[in-house]
Write an enzyme that holds these catalytic residues in place. Structure first.
Site, PDB file in Angstrom:
ATOM      1  N   SER A 144       6.538  -9.747 -14.678  1.00 46.24           N
ATOM      2  CA  SER A 144       7.561  -8.864 -13.909  1.00 46.24           C
ATOM      3  C   SER A 144       7.362  -8.770 -12.323  1.00 46.24           C
ATOM      4  O   SER A 144       6.330  -9.314 -12.023  1.00 46.24           O
ATOM      5  CB  SER A 144       7.688  -7.430 -14.553  1.00 46.24           C
ATOM      6  N   SER A 146      -1.735  -5.424   0.015  1.00 47.88           N
ATOM      7  CA  SER A 146      -0.592  -4.540   0.538  1.00 47.88           C
ATOM      8  C   SER A 146      -0.746  -3.816   1.745  1.00 47.88           C
ATOM      9  O   SER A 146      -1.989  -3.956   2.188  1.00 47.88           O
ATOM     10  CB  SER A 146      -0.570  -3.364  -0.696  1.00 47.88           C
ATOM     11  N   TYR A 191      -5.907   3.111  -3.995  1.00 46.94           N
ATOM     12  CA  TYR A 191      -5.058   1.726  -4.039  1.00 46.94           C
ATOM     13  C   TYR A 191      -5.191   1.174  -2.732  1.00 46.94           C
ATOM     14  O   TYR A 191      -5.267   0.198  -2.681  1.00 46.94           O
ATOM     15  CB  TYR A 191      -3.729   2.128  -4.433  1.00 46.94           C
ATOM     16  N   LYS A 239      -7.021  -2.477  -1.671  1.00 45.99           N
ATOM     17  CA  LYS A 239      -6.279  -3.347  -1.159  1.00 45.99           C
ATOM     18  C   LYS A 239      -7.034  -3.919   0.013  1.00 45.99           C
ATOM     19  O   LYS A 239      -6.720  -5.169   0.432  1.00 45.99           O
ATOM     20  CB  LYS A 239      -4.703  -2.937  -0.842  1.00 45.99           C
ATOM     21  N   THR A 255       9.927  -3.585  -7.071  1.00 43.43           N
ATOM     22  CA  THR A 255       9.337  -4.049  -8.255  1.00 43.43           C
ATOM     23  C   THR A 255       9.418  -2.795  -9.024  1.00 43.43           C
ATOM     24  O   THR A 255       9.558  -1.630  -9.057  1.00 43.43           O
ATOM     25  CB  THR A 255       7.846  -4.493  -7.741  1.00 43.43           C
TER      26      THR A 255
END
Length: 324
Positions: A53, A180, A205, A209, A240
């Site tokens: 995906s 990111s 997160y 990254k 997304t």
């Protein structure tokens, strides 16, 4: 420290809203060269993680449409099979294959890597795309913080273990890691599994990254004579499933101005196609151009000096040999 962190957050917001959105992509696209994306990949083997995906799917489809043999690494077999069928149908490329692996498990990553490397086929492109943002502290069955396990430990372990196949594809091999823009808000931090009591998934997160970007630099330097290119990139803010699930506020506020999955994957595919002499080893890319890894006055640049010791820690956690 508080003032500097506030500055990073504010700068990131201003920069992001002007650059990372769909309107930012459309503005940058005015300088894109159409011929850059017309290169074929026939006979090239590509492995894409998180390919069922979002940006991973768009990347796998884009590589397959250019003739590559694509291995889609997915956690869920049912969703993976549906994505595989769709890509084969849309591209007419029968050389697209599904591999199943839960990247939150180091044992599964190692098992997959052992099976994949046993084929001895050259690997021309590895795309480390799979990622997760879990807001609550979750510990895997192997005792790892969940975000770290998927975003850092799996990325590090898989890349290290498929290195022999990348070497076989040299000098044309490359590793592309999807980072990111969130990493702009955090310096490199040795506290890889967020031991602080007030767990913040978004901050973890961003730290993950940042590690990916620094690891890319480290790999490029460590393997400079190996014929493998290492690049990280930022896809911008794309619509997304992961963004909708993990950052619903951002998704709602920018619903009309989020990038499509294809726009998010554009630079990944561009990096896979370009002659390596056009690219800078260890660099961070955004919208087909090399980008700064640090915001002005953010105080994050010096933190990258810790990457040797962090790589050593990762080698110990992941059970891989790391030569410093």
């Amino acid at each position: 420290m508080f003032i500097q962190k506030a500055w990073r957050t504010a700068s990131f917001g201003l920069y992001g809203f002007s650059q990372f959105t769909k309107s930012g992509f459309l503005e940058h696209a005015k300088k894109f060269r159409e011929e850059d994306m017309q290169i074929r990949l026939d006979g090239k083997n590509c492995l894409v993680t998180g390919a069922n995906s979002g940006i991973g799917f768009a990347t796998a489809e884009g590589l397959a449409s250019r003739g590559a043999t694509v291995y889609m690494l997915c956690r869920n077999k049912e969703r993976g099979e549906a994505a595989l069928s769709q890509i084969k149908s849309k591209t007419g490329n029968s050389n697209v294959h599904l591999e199943i692996c839960d990247l939150s498990s180091l044992n599964e990553v190692k098992s997959f890597a052992a099976k994949f490397t046993s084929t001895d086929r050259p690997l021309h492109v590895l795309v480390n795309n799979a990622g997760i943002l879990e807001h609550k502290r979750v510990t895997t069955s192997e005792g790892l913080e969940f975000n770290f396990a998927v975003n850092v430990a799996a990325t590090y372990t898989l890349t290290e273990l498929v290195m022999p196949l990348l070497e076989k594809a040299a000098p044309d091999a490359r590793v592309i890691t999807v980072s990111s823009g969130g990493m702009y808000t955090e310096p490199l931090n040795k506290d890889l599994q967020f031991s602080e009591s007030n767990f913040d998934g978004t901050q973890q997160y961003a730290r993950n990254k940042r590690v990916q970007v620094a690891l890319t630099e480290w790999w490029a330097e460590k393997n400079s004579n190996m014929g493998v290119g290492f690049y990280s990139m930022h896809p911008g803010w794309a619509d997304t499933p992961g963004v909708s699930r993990s950052l619903p506020g951002l998704s709602e506020r920018l619903s009309e101005n989020l990038r499509s999955n294809d726009e998010g994957a554009d630079t990944v595919i561009w990096l896979a196609l370009q002659p390596k002499e056009k690219l800078t080893p260890g660099a961070f890319y955004f919208d087909r151009a090399e980008a700064s890894k640090h915001l002005k006055f953010a105080g994050t640049a010096a933190s990258h000096g810790q990457i040797d010791s962090i790589a050593h820690i990762l080698g110990s956690i992941c059970g891989t040999s790391t030569k410093l």
